[in-house]
Every structure is written in C-alpha cells, then in structure tokens.
Design a protein around this motif. Structure first.
Motif, PDB file in Angstrom:
ATOM      1  N   VAL A 302      -8.637  11.679   8.492  1.00 23.43           N
ATOM      2  CA  VAL A 302      -8.819  12.088   7.092  1.00 23.43           C
ATOM      3  C   VAL A 302     -10.305  12.162   6.760  1.00 23.43           C
ATOM      4  O   VAL A 302     -10.765  13.087   6.070  1.00 23.43           O
ATOM      5  N   ALA A 303     -11.075  11.211   7.273  1.00 24.12           N
ATOM      6  CA  ALA A 303     -12.509  11.199   6.991  1.00 24.12           C
ATOM      7  C   ALA A 303     -13.263  12.290   7.742  1.00 24.12           C
ATOM      8  O   ALA A 303     -14.206  12.881   7.206  1.00 24.12           O
ATOM      9  N   ASP A 304     -12.851  12.568   8.981  1.00 23.07           N
ATOM     10  CA  ASP A 304     -13.660  13.432   9.852  1.00 23.07           C
ATOM     11  C   ASP A 304     -13.206  14.888   9.903  1.00 23.07           C
ATOM     12  O   ASP A 304     -14.012  15.764  10.258  1.00 23.07           O
ATOM     13  N   LEU A 305     -11.952  15.179   9.601  1.00 23.22           N
ATOM     14  CA  LEU A 305     -11.475  16.557   9.720  1.00 23.22           C
ATOM     15  C   LEU A 305     -12.255  17.559   8.869  1.00 23.22           C
ATOM     16  O   LEU A 305     -12.490  18.688   9.313  1.00 23.22           O
ATOM     17  N   PRO A 306     -12.669  17.204   7.647  1.00 20.39           N
ATOM     18  CA  PRO A 306     -13.445  18.191   6.883  1.00 20.39           C
ATOM     19  C   PRO A 306     -14.697  18.663   7.614  1.00 20.39           C
ATOM     20  O   PRO A 306     -15.189  19.760   7.354  1.00 20.39           O
ATOM     21  N   GLY A 307     -15.191  17.874   8.563  1.00 20.31           N
ATOM     22  CA  GLY A 307     -16.374  18.264   9.317  1.00 20.31           C
ATOM     23  C   GLY A 307     -16.152  19.416  10.267  1.00 20.31           C
ATOM     24  O   GLY A 307     -17.126  20.022  10.737  1.00 20.31           O
ATOM     25  N   VAL A 308     -14.897  19.743  10.607  1.00 25.11           N
ATOM     26  CA  VAL A 308     -14.631  20.901  11.473  1.00 25.11           C
ATOM     27  C   VAL A 308     -13.986  22.044  10.692  1.00 25.11           C
ATOM     28  O   VAL A 308     -13.535  23.020  11.295  1.00 25.11           O
ATOM     29  N   LEU A 309     -13.948  21.928   9.374  1.00 24.84           N
ATOM     30  CA  LEU A 309     -13.381  22.991   8.556  1.00 24.84           C
ATOM     31  C   LEU A 309     -14.471  23.957   8.089  1.00 24.84           C
ATOM     32  O   LEU A 309     -15.554  23.534   7.677  1.00 24.84           O
ATOM     33  N   GLU A 322      -0.792   1.732   6.104  1.00 24.25           N
ATOM     34  CA  GLU A 322      -0.344   0.386   5.772  1.00 24.25           C
ATOM     35  C   GLU A 322      -0.484   0.135   4.281  1.00 24.25           C
ATOM     36  O   GLU A 322      -1.450   0.578   3.649  1.00 24.25           O
ATOM     37  N   VAL A 323       0.488  -0.581   3.731  1.00 18.91           N
ATOM     38  CA  VAL A 323       0.466  -0.948   2.317  1.00 18.91           C
ATOM     39  C   VAL A 323       0.370  -2.469   2.246  1.00 18.91           C
ATOM     40  O   VAL A 323       1.348  -3.178   2.490  1.00 18.91           O
ATOM     41  N   PRO A 324      -0.808  -3.013   1.939  1.00 16.34           N
ATOM     42  CA  PRO A 324      -0.951  -4.469   1.864  1.00 16.34           C
ATOM     43  C   PRO A 324      -0.124  -5.053   0.724  1.00 16.34           C
ATOM     44  O   PRO A 324       0.156  -4.377  -0.280  1.00 16.34           O
ATOM     45  N   ALA A 325       0.274  -6.297   0.862  1.00  9.78           N
ATOM     46  CA  ALA A 325       1.040  -6.980  -0.188  1.00  9.78           C
ATOM     47  C   ALA A 325       0.240  -6.977  -1.492  1.00  9.78           C
ATOM     48  O   ALA A 325      -0.955  -7.271  -1.515  1.00  9.78           O
ATOM     49  N   GLY A 326       0.914  -6.604  -2.576  1.00 10.72           N
ATOM     50  CA  GLY A 326       0.281  -6.598  -3.892  1.00 10.72           C
ATOM     51  C   GLY A 326      -0.533  -5.366  -4.204  1.00 10.72           C
ATOM     52  O   GLY A 326      -1.072  -5.242  -5.313  1.00 10.72           O
ATOM     53  N   ALA A 327      -0.640  -4.422  -3.261  1.00 11.62           N
ATOM     54  CA  ALA A 327      -1.441  -3.211  -3.483  1.00 11.62           C
ATOM     55  C   ALA A 327      -0.531  -2.010  -3.690  1.00 11.62           C
ATOM     56  O   ALA A 327       0.629  -2.006  -3.276  1.00 11.62           O
ATOM     57  N   SER A 328      -1.051  -0.972  -4.332  1.00  9.16           N
ATOM     58  CA  SER A 328      -0.308   0.279  -4.456  1.00  9.16           C
ATOM     59  C   SER A 328      -0.383   1.023  -3.127  1.00  9.16           C
ATOM     60  O   SER A 328      -1.336   0.844  -2.352  1.00  9.16           O
ATOM     61  N   TRP A 329       0.596   1.878  -2.870  1.00 11.48           N
ATOM     62  CA  TRP A 329       0.657   2.550  -1.567  1.00 11.48           C
ATOM     63  C   TRP A 329      -0.556   3.432  -1.300  1.00 11.48           C
ATOM     64  O   TRP A 329      -0.963   3.630  -0.151  1.00 11.48           O
ATOM     65  N   ASP A 330      -1.156   3.960  -2.366  1.00 19.29           N
ATOM     66  CA  ASP A 330      -2.237   4.931  -2.185  1.00 19.29           C
ATOM     67  C   ASP A 330      -3.626   4.307  -2.137  1.00 19.29           C
ATOM     68  O   ASP A 330      -4.619   5.023  -1.994  1.00 19.29           O
ATOM     69  N   GLU A 331      -3.710   2.979  -2.211  1.00 20.08           N
ATOM     70  CA  GLU A 331      -5.025   2.339  -2.246  1.00 20.08           C
ATOM     71  C   GLU A 331      -5.832   2.627  -0.979  1.00 20.08           C
ATOM     72  O   GLU A 331      -7.007   3.011  -1.053  1.00 20.08           O
ATOM     73  N   ARG A 332      -5.221   2.462   0.180  1.00 19.19           N
ATOM     74  CA  ARG A 332      -5.944   2.726   1.425  1.00 19.19           C
ATOM     75  C   ARG A 332      -6.206   4.225   1.623  1.00 19.19           C
ATOM     76  O   ARG A 332      -7.349   4.621   1.912  1.00 19.19           O
ATOM     77  N   PRO A 333      -5.192   5.092   1.503  1.00 19.26           N
ATOM     78  CA  PRO A 333      -5.488   6.520   1.681  1.00 19.26           C
ATOM     79  C   PRO A 333      -6.601   7.049   0.779  1.00 19.26           C
ATOM     80  O   PRO A 333      -7.417   7.875   1.214  1.00 19.26           O
ATOM     81  N   SER A 335      -9.200   5.535  -0.164  1.00 18.47           N
ATOM     82  CA  SER A 335     -10.502   5.092   0.351  1.00 18.47           C
ATOM     83  C   SER A 335     -10.962   5.897   1.558  1.00 18.47           C
ATOM     84  O   SER A 335     -12.142   5.857   1.918  1.00 18.47           O
ATOM     85  N   TRP A 336     -10.047   6.621   2.208  1.00 16.38           N
ATOM     86  CA  TRP A 336     -10.409   7.392   3.399  1.00 16.38           C
ATOM     87  C   TRP A 336     -11.057   8.733   3.067  1.00 16.38           C
ATOM     88  O   TRP A 336     -11.771   9.300   3.903  1.00 16.38           O
ATOM     89  N   VAL A 337     -10.772   9.275   1.894  1.00 20.96           N
ATOM     90  CA  VAL A 337     -11.204  10.639   1.555  1.00 20.96           C
ATOM     91  C   VAL A 337     -12.682  10.640   1.184  1.00 20.96           C
ATOM     92  O   VAL A 337     -13.105   9.933   0.275  1.00 20.96           O
ATOM     93  N   ARG A 338     -13.448  11.451   1.881  1.00 20.68           N
ATOM     94  CA  ARG A 338     -14.871  11.529   1.610  1.00 20.68           C
ATOM     95  C   ARG A 338     -15.138  12.366   0.363  1.00 20.68           C
ATOM     96  O   ARG A 338     -14.390  13.289   0.030  1.00 20.68           O
ATOM     97  N   ALA A 339     -16.234  12.041  -0.306  1.00 24.22           N
ATOM     98  CA  ALA A 339     -16.622  12.782  -1.515  1.00 24.22           C
ATOM     99  C   ALA A 339     -16.767  14.261  -1.183  1.00 24.22           C
ATOM    100  O   ALA A 339     -17.227  14.637  -0.105  1.00 24.22           O
ATOM    101  N   GLY A 340     -16.346  15.106  -2.112  1.00 20.29           N
ATOM    102  CA  GLY A 340     -16.464  16.546  -1.922  1.00 20.29           C
ATOM    103  C   GLY A 340     -15.335  17.167  -1.138  1.00 20.29           C
ATOM    104  O   GLY A 340     -15.409  18.337  -0.759  1.00 20.29           O
TER     105      GLY A 340
END
Length: 545
Positions: A302-309, A322-333, A335-340
């Motif tokens: 997710v972080a690196d693919l935009p570099g080949v687009l 992974e969905v940590p206990a007490g967190a929303s499902w989208d919290e980790r995803p 964080s992976w998306v780079r700005a822009g």
C-alpha cells in the motif's frame, strides 16, 4: 524496451509443465477444443449437481456422472476421460487417453510434464491440474474467452501436505480480484505476484503490454505455459511473446524498480503466518506467505505501489490486515497510505484469530497430521496474541496516483459484508468517476436524476401521520442502504431533472423553515454523498457500462 535483468524466459523448469515445445502446445489445444473441454462442455457432461459438488472440491458425484454419461453414449468417453484425469485426478488407461487426445497422445503429455505413469501399471495419472477457464463476452459480443489453466494439483486431488512452492490454480481470491478490477484500456499493466497467470489473462484483453512478476520460478513457468497454450485466445504471437508479455522473477517491486504502469493488479501472498527463528523461504508456502511478520506484506505494498504508478495510474489488490483489540478495523490501513495518494478500502469480512488459523491450516492440508496441526494452531494464536490482535480483516484495496500534484485526494474506508453485485469492477470505476466529477463541478447548479436501480422504503407505526424511518436502497453495485432525513427524502423525490439541486434545496428551505444558508449547505453535503454513492446521477453523467 531493453530486457530486464529479472526477465524470466525458461521454458523447461523442473517440476513444471514445459512451454518450449510449441508443436505439442498447439496439438494439445486442438485436442481439448475438439472434445469440448470447456466450462460449458464440462458442465453439460456432469450436470448441475455434480458440477456444484466439484466446485466444493467434492469429486464423487462427478465420478458417478462421468460413468453415467459414458453409459448413455460412447461419444462422451473422450471428454469423460479427460475430466477424470485432470479435474478428478483419477488415473486413466494409456489407450483411453491416446484415443481421447490423439493429436498429442500420452507421449506428448508426458513430454510436456502434465502427466506421469503409475508405477507398475499401464495407467497414467495427472502431474498437474489442467482445467477450463473463461469469461463471457460483452453485450456487443467482444471480450469473451475460453482458456485452459494449468497449476499444481490441489489438496483434494492428492495426499499429504501441499509442497511449499505450490502453484495455486483458480481460487476464490483470484476470481474476487478479477471481478473487482476496473477494466480500461491501458498501454502498460503490471500483474504483481502472477502465480499461474489468472490476472494476466484478463489484462491481456484490455492492455497492450503486461508485465507479470513472481518470486517463484515454478509459478512463472506455469504462467508462461498457460499464456502460450492460450496464445490465440489471448492475441499473443508465440514467436514474439515479449511484444505483449514480460515475465519477471523477483520479490515484490524489485523487478520493476524505476518503471511506471497505468494499472497494477495484485493478489499478493497476504496470509498472516507465524514467524519462527531460523526459518527460510523453503519452509514457507510461497503462494500465500510473503515472509514478513503480521500484515507487513500488505502494508508495504500500500505504501510503495504508488511509486510505480504513472500519473493517474491505479493499483487494485486484495489483502488481510490485523485489527488490534479496542481499535477500529481501519486504524492500521489508514496509517499505511502515503500523503498524496487516493485510497479506497472496503473490508468484506473480519474473523477471529481462531477462525483464521483453522482456515489456512485447512487450506494447505496441514490438518492431516494431528500433532503438526496442534502445534501450528498454537503458533498462530501465540503470534496474534503477541500483537494483541482481536480480529483479522479481509478486503479490497484501490489506490491511485493523482494525475496532478496538489489535487484533493479520495480517502474512503468502509465495511461492506453483505453480498454485492459481481463483477463489481464497473461499479467501483463509476463511483470513482462520480467522485472526480463532484470535485470538478458545482453541485448546486446540477440537474440530478434518481438512478434506475434505486427504491424507497418507508416504515411507520400503525396510525402514525408520518413515517418514522425512510430508507433509500440500491439494487445494483454495492447495494447500499441510506437512512434518510425528511428533507433529504423530499429532495430525492424532486430529482426528475427539471430543477437544479440548488433550486430544490432553496425550495425545501422555504417550505421547512430551515436556517438560511446553513440548511442548504448541510442538505447539499448529504446530496453529494448520494451522488458519490450512485443513488443520484447528474443528468449529463454517462451511465455505467
């Protein structure tokens, strides 16, 4: 284009079908076509119930159906023998196969590496799976295909645990990605982690050139075999394969570093697998295990693919997170998306660590050894426990590199676990087009129409003057349901194309006595969401194909 140092050209890889014998490939294709070894041909031979059972990896009904078909008519014998050989992994008499496939014969099948003798008998058994695959044509008659796909024998076709460099065939994940991909003509496309080549087949129907990568040499050998076996249907010249396909051996984005593509699709080895001290790649199931801890394989892509687009280029992939206990499902995803980067995640399912362990241990037949199953199951739970994981999500990921720097980006993270229309790709593409349209146009001055698949549902208590609940439902695409306010329901009911959205909002403000200015702004914001989700369509907006 200069040849990449990662280029894979081998046509004779150990323990994989040979693709360097064009005469035998042509003879095999002609024989399979002659006996109607196609999706429809096999379905007619087996009948609906045996076909459905085979789709569940249950072979007994198909064994009975093939025997009954041959009893009814001897003309069914060639197709029945081939179905038993490759789909049911049932050894066949040599003379039976020679009669069924006279152009290539058993000797040719042996030379290609698709079958092997049963020691001490005159019978021949499958060394690989070879099955029909295809898709229907478009309404105008274009775009359909009838193919054959070779892969390793699946768990229900052989005894024991799968080999660690197992080459997966047509599975649920691969068909999900096929249905999810937005199909547009592009010059250059990338199939990252091609496996036996399923995604590449579809890309070749709407892309000029496809680069297909994999970390497994055996997977690329299967993909090369499949492309050349189906060269005519895929519009590939066997003598000039490189004109349309580049096969690359290497990990993740290494084989395409410095290159750009308009479309990337990937069914990556996203399965979260416990790591152990001293392990190496030989101990991993390469078709599903990327060798990284937790969900890092998907996070890195997710972080690196935009570099080949290329600018405006799109990447679509499947993944686990992974969905940590007490967190929303989208919290980790998130964080992976780079700005822009434009990003749209749709979580389709979430399971417990126990369910996850059971699914993937069963997938590789690891449950057949009780002691191994117990230890492996415990390792899964300990691994998830070390990161406080309460659930594992599965879903679809859409990424885009904006065409120009500084553009407002799309950021959508939603959970849709109910059945949706398939293929969903055209509807996802239309949703993105609507988002782009909203960013470029003044909604207040737009004339809107209710989409053809939308219905309204009202609920009220007996004797009540007004409904307590108003729902707007989609019958197509993502099949969303939207809970409506009274003013929003009134707005939708007026969307017949005669008045602009701003005029309807102003009339409702005057009728309902809303606060001047803020009423219209709030209402039009809700209307924009209905346009984005396809409940309302700008009168001049092109219909979904």
């Amino acid at each position: 284009m200069p040849k990449s140092p990662y280029e894979f050209t081998a046509g004779n890889t150990p323990d994989a079908p040979r693709s360097d014998l064009p005469g035998l490939l042509a003879a095999l294709a002609a024989d399979l076509r002659r006996i109607d070894y196609t999706l429809d041909g096999v379905a007619r031979l087996l009948g609906p119930t045996a076909s459905a059972a085979l789709n569940r990896d249950q072979v007994i009904p198909a064994m009975l159906a093939t025997a009954q078909a041959v009893q009814r008519t001897a003309a069914a014998a060639p197709l029945a023998a081939v179905v038993r050989l490759w789909l049911l992994a049932e050894p066949q008499e040599r003379e039976t196969l020679d009669a069924a496939l006279p152009g290539i014969g058993v000797e040719g099948l042996l030379e290609l590496g698709l079958v092997q003798p049963v020691p001490g008998t005159p019978r021949i058994t499958a060394k690989a799976d070879l099955r029909p695959y295809g898709w229907d044509a478009n309404p105008d008659g274009s775009g359909g295909a009838e193919l054959w796909v070779a892969s390793d024998l699946a768990a229900h076709q052989q005894a024991g645990v799968l080999r660690h460099d197992h080459v997966l065939g047509i599975g649920q994940a691969s068909t999900t990605l096929v249905q999810t991909t937005v199909r547009q003509h592009t010059e250059r496309a990338l199939d990252l982690g091609t496996g036996c080549g399923i995604q590449a087949f579809h890309l070749l129907h709407h892309c000029q050139h496809v680069t297909a990568t994999d970390i497994s040499e055996r997977a690329l050998a299967y993909a090369r075999f499949n492309i050349l076996l189906n060269a005519e249907a895929l519009s590939v010249d066997p003598d000039r394969l490189e004109d349309r396909v580049s096969l690359r051996l290497g990990s993740l984005l290494e084989p395409v570093a410095g290159e750009e593509f308009s479309l990337v699709v990937s069914n990556p080895p996203f399965v979260i697998t416990p790591r152990s001290a001293g392990e190496d790649a030989a101990g991993q199931f390469t078709y599903r295990d990327g060798g990284l801890p937790g969900d890092e394989i998907v996070a890195s892509l997710v972080a690196d693919l935009p570099g080949v687009l290329a600018p405006g280029g799109v990447a679509q992939l499947l993944g686990n997170w992974e969905v940590p206990a007490g967190a929303s499902w989208d919290e980790r995803p998130r964080s992976w998306v780079r700005a822009g980067t434009d990003a749209w995640f749709i979580q389709r399912e979430q399971v417990s660590p126990e369910q996850y362990a059971e699914t993937w241990l069963q997938d590789a037949s690891e449950s057949r050894d009780r002691a191994h199953y117990r230890d492996a199951y415990a390792a899964y739970l300990a691994d998830f426990g070390s990161r406080n994981v309460a659930g594992i999500g599965f879903g679809m990921v859409w990424l885009r590199r904006p065409a120009a720097a500084g553009q407002e980006t799309i950021s959508r993270f939603e959970e849709i676990t109910y059945p949706i229309e398939q293929p969903i790709g055209p509807h996802l593409g239309a949703a993105v087009e609507r988002s782009d349209w909203l960013a470029a146009h003044d909604l207040a001055g737009t004339h809107l129409l209710v989409a053809d698949d939308v219905t309204e549902e009202r609920h009220q208590r007996p004797g009540a003057e007004h409904p307590g609940v108003i729902l707007l439902r989609q019958g197509a695409g993502l099949r969303r349901t939207n809970l409506m306010s009274t003013e929003l329901a009134g707005f939708v009911s007026a969307c017949d194309g005669d008045l602009a959205a701003g005029q309807i909002a102003a009339a409702l403000e005057a009728l309902l006595g809303g606060e001047a200015g803020s009423f219209q702004r709030s209402l039009l914001a809700d209307v924009a969401n209905l346009v984005r989700d396809g409940f309302l369509i700008p009168a001049a907006f092109p219909a979904e194909q």
